[in-house]
Design a protein around this motif. Sequence first.
Motif, PDB file in Angstrom:
ATOM      1  N   ALA A 150      -3.492  -6.561 -18.586  1.00 57.45           N
ATOM      2  CA  ALA A 150      -4.778  -6.033 -18.137  1.00 57.45           C
ATOM      3  C   ALA A 150      -5.850  -7.101 -18.228  1.00 57.45           C
ATOM      4  O   ALA A 150      -6.732  -7.191 -17.376  1.00 57.45           O
ATOM      5  N   SER A 151      -5.763  -7.920 -19.267  1.00 56.68           N
ATOM      6  CA  SER A 151      -6.793  -8.918 -19.465  1.00 56.68           C
ATOM      7  C   SER A 151      -6.572 -10.163 -18.613  1.00 56.68           C
ATOM      8  O   SER A 151      -7.494 -10.675 -17.993  1.00 56.68           O
ATOM      9  N   LEU A 152      -5.321 -10.637 -18.570  1.00 57.65           N
ATOM     10  CA  LEU A 152      -5.051 -11.896 -17.864  1.00 57.65           C
ATOM     11  C   LEU A 152      -4.783 -11.684 -16.379  1.00 57.65           C
ATOM     12  O   LEU A 152      -4.906 -12.603 -15.592  1.00 57.65           O
ATOM     13  N   LEU A 237       2.305  -3.331 -12.847  1.00 59.88           N
ATOM     14  CA  LEU A 237       1.603  -4.267 -13.717  1.00 59.88           C
ATOM     15  C   LEU A 237       2.453  -5.487 -14.041  1.00 59.88           C
ATOM     16  O   LEU A 237       2.166  -6.225 -14.971  1.00 59.88           O
TER      17      LEU A 237
ATOM     18  N   ILE B  23      -6.796  -5.653 -29.661  1.00 61.51           N
ATOM     19  CA  ILE B  23      -6.997  -5.222 -28.282  1.00 61.51           C
ATOM     20  C   ILE B  23      -8.379  -5.667 -27.783  1.00 61.51           C
ATOM     21  O   ILE B  23      -8.535  -6.138 -26.658  1.00 61.51           O
ATOM     22  N   ILE B  26      -8.109  -9.311 -26.995  1.00 60.99           N
ATOM     23  CA  ILE B  26      -7.353  -9.537 -25.755  1.00 60.99           C
ATOM     24  C   ILE B  26      -8.228  -9.205 -24.552  1.00 60.99           C
ATOM     25  O   ILE B  26      -8.316  -9.962 -23.590  1.00 60.99           O
ATOM     26  N   MET B  27      -8.921  -8.052 -24.635  1.00 59.57           N
ATOM     27  CA  MET B  27      -9.714  -7.616 -23.489  1.00 59.57           C
ATOM     28  C   MET B  27     -10.922  -8.522 -23.258  1.00 59.57           C
ATOM     29  O   MET B  27     -11.479  -8.555 -22.169  1.00 59.57           O
ATOM     30  N   PHE B  29     -10.858 -11.564 -23.047  1.00 62.05           N
ATOM     31  CA  PHE B  29     -10.469 -12.658 -22.150  1.00 62.05           C
ATOM     32  C   PHE B  29     -10.545 -12.253 -20.690  1.00 62.05           C
ATOM     33  O   PHE B  29     -10.384 -13.071 -19.804  1.00 62.05           O
ATOM     34  N   THR B  30     -10.749 -10.942 -20.437  1.00 57.37           N
ATOM     35  CA  THR B  30     -10.794 -10.473 -19.061  1.00 57.37           C
ATOM     36  C   THR B  30     -11.906 -11.182 -18.301  1.00 57.37           C
ATOM     37  O   THR B  30     -13.048 -11.202 -18.757  1.00 57.37           O
ATOM     38  N   VAL B 266      -6.155   0.004 -16.520  1.00 54.02           N
ATOM     39  CA  VAL B 266      -5.819  -1.404 -16.291  1.00 54.02           C
ATOM     40  C   VAL B 266      -6.202  -1.793 -14.877  1.00 54.02           C
ATOM     41  O   VAL B 266      -6.838  -2.818 -14.646  1.00 54.02           O
TER      42      VAL B 266
END
Lengths: 295, 312
Positions: A150-152, A237, B23, B26-27, B29-30, B266
Motif C-alpha cells: 500500500a505504501s510503496l 495488490l 504500520i 510504513i504508511m 513512506f507513501t 489500499v
Amino acid sequence: MSEHVINLKSSVKKRSQLKAIFHKFKKNKLAMFGFVILVILIIIVSTAGLYLDYEADVETQDMKAMFLGPSWDHPFGTDQFGRDMFARIIYGGRISLFVGLFTISIALTLGSLIGATAGYYGGKIDNIIMRIMDVFLAIPATIIAIAIVASLGTGLINILIALSISRTPQFARVVRSAILSVKEQDFIEAARACGTKDRRIILRHIIPNAIGPIIVQATLSMATTILVVAGLSFIGLGIQPPTPEWGTMLADGKSQMRYYPYLVVVPGIAIVLAVLSLNLIGDGLRDALDPRLKN
Amino acid sequence: MFKYISKRLLMMIPVLIGVAFIIFTIMDFTPGDPARLILGEYAAQEDIDALREEMGLNENFFVRFGTYVKGAVTGDFGKSYRNNLPVSNEVGSRLPTTLKLTFLGMTLAVFIGIPIGVLSAVKQYTIIDNVTLIAALLLTSIPGFWLGLMMILFFSLRLDLLPATGIDSMKHFIMPSITLAAGTMATLIRMTRSTMLEVIRQDYIRTAKAKGGNEKRIIFIHALRNALLPVITLVGVNFGILLGGAVVIEAVFAIPGLGTLMIGAVRAKDTPVLIATVTCIALIGGLITLIVDILYIFIDPRIKSQYVKGSR
C-alpha cells in the motif's frame, strides 16, 4: 587380501551425517516425488526461452483467437485476449519461483543475522530484538505485505521488498532457537576456550550445526510465499497485468469462469503443483533431520 | 490466575503500540499528499495548506504518531480520507462479519481436523491413515482463494446450490468458511496425528491398556487430553493466519468485512482506514492468543498448579 582390507574399511567408515540425511530423504517416496516435480518445473520454466517467444506467445493479443478451448496448438487454451495460456502459465511460473526463491534468500539472510545476534549474545540484546520481532509477528505476514505494498505501490520490486520484510521475523525466530539449542554444547565452549572469534564461532561452528530446522523452514516458507504472491496478485495488490502471474491470471479468468472454467482451473493446478512439491520436500527434510525417526 | 491474565493484558499494550508504530511508519513512506488526495487534483494551494495544517500533517513524525495513539485510546482512529466518516464506525460495522467468518472457519477446522487426526493416528499405516495424510498435504498446498473459486464454479455455477456472494444468511457463509478452514484443518490433522502417535507410545497408555481399560476410553480420556496440548497452541497461532487469510477469501466471495475494507483502503490510499484495520486485526489476534493461553492453564494441570497456588 587387499579386497578384504577395502571391504573392512568401507564398512567401518562412518557415514557422514549429511549422507545419512540424504539417504533417508531418498528413501522417502513422497519427498522424492516432490523433488522430481520441482526439478521438472524448474527445467520447464528456465528453458522457456528456447521454445517460447515472450513477445509473440505471452504479450501479443489476438482477438480472433479468444477463448479457444484446449487444443494441440494451445494445450491450455487461450484467454480473453487470445493469448496462449500455456505460455503464460510457464512464464507465470518463472515469476512465482523467482519471487519465492528471492524472498526466501533475503528473508533468510536478514533473519539469520537478526536471529543469530539475538541467540548468540542473549541477555538484553536478545530481549530487545525479540520484542521487536514479536510486534512484527503479531501482524499476519500477509497483512504486513499488504501494508508495505500500500505504501510503496505494486510491482515486482515492491512485492519482493514487502514479502522479504514480512517473512524475516519468522526466520529470525527459527534461527534464534536453533542457535540456542547448539550454543550451550561443549564443542562451542571448547572453541571459545581456544580464543576463537565470535564471528567465526557463529559462522563455522554454530550455523552448520543449527542449519537443519532452518533449511526446513526455508523450504516450507517458500511454499507459503508462492501462495501469498498468488493471493496478493489475485486481489490486485501483487504483480500487475499484463505480466503473466498465476494469481493475476486467476483474477483475470474469474469473471469468465462460468463459460470458460479452464481459465481458472489451469493456473490453480500450477500453483498447487509448485506449492505441493515444496511442501513434500520440506516434510521429507524434516523427517530426515529428526533424530527420533532414525532407523 | 487473575494476576497472570492482567499481566498478559498489560503486555499486549506495548505490542499494539508497536504494531501501530510499524504500520504508521510504513504508511509514512507513501508518496503523495493526503490533503491533495482529499481535496482533489484541482484544489487551490491555499486550501491544501489550510487542510494540512488542520490535519496536523506539518508536525513531525513522532508528534503525529503521539496524537494518533492518544486518539486511538479513546476510540478515535481519525477520519477516512475517502468519505470523511469516522474510521471507527466503518471498522466497527465490518468487524462482526470478519469475526463470524474467522470463528466459523476455526470451528470447522477444529471439529473436523482434530477427530480426523485422532482417527488417522489410531489407524496408523492403514488406508484411512494414508488417504488422510495425502488429503491433508493437498489441502495445505491448495491456495484458499482458488479452492473458493472452484467451489463457486461447482456449487454455485454448475449445481446452483449455494450463493456465490453476499452475507445475507448462514447459507452464504458455508463456502467461505470451508475455504478459509481448509489450510488450518490440514495443519490440525497433521499435528493431532503426530502428537497422538507420540502419546500412544507412552508408558501410561500401555499401563492403561494392560489393565484392560476400554480402548475408546483410553484414546479419548487418557491419550487425547495429553495430545491436545500442542494442538491448542497451534489453534491460537492459526487464528492470526486465518484473519490474514480472510482478507483474500472475503475478496473471492465479495464479503463486506475488514479484508475488503482494507483492500479498498489500499487502492484509495486511505491511510487512516488501513492503519486501523491492521491494528484491529493484531488486537484480535493478540486477544485470541491470550484466551487460548488461559484455556491452556485449565487443560494442563502442571501449568495450572503454577498459577493457582500463587507460586509466581
